[in-house]
Motif scaffolding. Structure first.
Motif, mmCIF file in Angstrom:
data_model
loop_
_atom_site.group_PDB
_atom_site.id
_atom_site.type_symbol
_atom_site.label_atom_id
_atom_site.label_comp_id
_atom_site.label_asym_id
_atom_site.label_seq_id
_atom_site.Cartn_x
_atom_site.Cartn_y
_atom_site.Cartn_z
ATOM 1 N N HIS A 151 0.823 -1.222 0.000
ATOM 2 C CA HIS A 151 0.000 0.000 0.000
ATOM 3 C C HIS A 151 0.853 1.266 0.000
ATOM 4 N N ASN A 153 0.631 5.268 1.682
ATOM 5 C CA ASN A 153 -0.038 6.108 2.663
ATOM 6 C C ASN A 153 0.468 7.535 2.453
ATOM 7 N N HIS A 197 -6.029 -1.894 2.596
ATOM 8 C CA HIS A 197 -5.863 -0.695 1.774
ATOM 9 C C HIS A 197 -4.856 -0.883 0.646
ATOM 10 N N HIS A 211 4.305 6.950 3.584
ATOM 11 C CA HIS A 211 5.119 5.734 3.443
ATOM 12 C C HIS A 211 4.529 4.832 2.367
ATOM 13 N N TYR A 254 8.340 0.425 10.907
ATOM 14 C CA TYR A 254 8.616 1.542 10.003
ATOM 15 C C TYR A 254 10.108 1.824 9.985
ATOM 16 N N GLU A 264 7.111 0.892 5.292
ATOM 17 C CA GLU A 264 6.530 0.033 6.321
ATOM 18 C C GLU A 264 6.733 -1.417 5.922
HETATM 19 FE FE LIG Z 1 0.878 1.572 6.261
#
Ligand SMILES: [Fe+2]
Length: 326
Positions: A151, A153, A197, A211, A254, A264
């Motif tokens: 994903h 972000n 997500h 990230h 992270y 991540e």
């Molecule tokens: Fe994330």
């Protein structure tokens, strides 16, 4: 703040996030970080760029690193279901007065680049060079054993505008965090591929990349990575974790790459493919939202991110007070 109703028949069919393009200042340092330490496979290398894929991926690349004078983010890319979806995307963006144009990208077929209403550069393609399967070539596995990109972000300065735009493209909300007064959304998680997500937004000076994430086989691979980083010169690249998220229920870590881009390492969320899947609401003041075990995130995690090339971040519309580690 209510979240928008899902758009189950969007104007074109995005199937998943695909890859990220980042500018980096030292390709050799980035190669050492991403390939030698983290365990991604190099699929092409030139004087100016490095292409990488993770172990399960059949497409040519999930990360493109381009040599530049500053470490910025250049594009977030998504795969669509067919070539026809690219034409539908072009017609949709033209009709909505969304800036877009065709671009040439190595190892890819037709690629449509658009700028979302907040200024984020996003690219869509169907065809990418396919590579032989390596997911059972265990001799190649090393580092954190990254299986696939999971994903993006991003910081958004206008959460409703970001969520509204991607909601219209068929991204469906799985979880969201409301502000203290419950009138606004502070963070929202949205998917196309059936996990928690493909794309999430956090309120902050934006647009910026917060990230991007890799899915790994087990939490133990994350512990192994911490041991590796702590003893091979990457101690200061560890930023937050390990832990288990409240939101997404994933095990996480992270880290920061040599240019500060945040990555991540992510393991085990849950299935969300049902069209009537109910989003989960979180309170901004709930410490278990960030980490199920209660540990708050450091200040850097809320404030630092990668700018998109040539896009000046704006102050967020929503000022809020997440719990920050002292
Ligand atoms: Fe994330």
């Amino acid at each position: 703040m209510p979240i928008p109703a899902p758009v189950l028949y969007p104007p074109f069919n995005v199937i998943r996030l695909s890859h990220i393009t980042l500018a980096v200042t030292d390709l050799a340092a980035s190669r050492a970080f991403y390939a030698d330490m983290l365990g991604l496979q190099v699929t092409d290398e030139t004087d100016g760029a490095l292409y990488l894929r993770a172990m399960e991926e059949r497409g040519h690349h999930c990360v493109v690193l381009e040599k530049a004078d500053a470490g910025v983010a250049r594009a977030l890319s998504f795969k669509v279901f067919s070539e026809a979806d690219l034409d539908k995307a072009k017609a949709y963006f033209d009709g909505e007065n969304i800036r877009n144009h065709w671009v040439e990208r190595p190892f890819q077929g037709r690629t449509l680049r658009a700028v979302d209403p907040l200024g984020m550069p996003v690219e869509f393609y169907f065809e990418m060079v396919r590579l032989p399967s390596i997911h059972q070539q265990y001799g190649l596995y090393h580092g954190v054993k990254p299986l696939r990109i999971d994903h993006f972000n991003c910081f958004s300065d206008d959460m409703e505008a970001s969520v509204g735009f991607y909601n219209e493209l068929g991204f469906r909300v799985t979880e969201y965090t409301e502000s203290e007064d419950r009138t606004r959304n502070w963070a929202v998680w949205m998917h196309r591929k059936g996990g928690v997500h493909d794309l999430a937004f956090t309120s902050g000076a934006g647009p910026r990349l917060h990230h991007f994430a890799f899915w790994v086989p087990t939490p133990l691979n994350i512990i192994d990575l911490l041991d590796l980083m702590a003893t091979t010169g990457y101690l200061s690249n560890i930023e937050r974790g390990p832990g288990r998220h409240g939101i997404s229920n994933a095990f996480f870590l992270y880290i920061r790459d040599p240019d500060g881009h945040r990555i991540e390492i992510y393991c085990s969320d849950y299935m969300t493919v049902d069209p009537d899947h109910e989003p989960i609401r979180w309170d901004l003041r709930d410490p278990q939202r960030q980490t199920l075990w209660g540990a708050p995130a450091p200040r850097s995690w809320f404030e630092e991110g990668s700018v998109f090339d040539g896009v000046a971040p704006r102050k967020p519309k929503l000022e809020a007070s997440p719990i920050i580690a002292p």
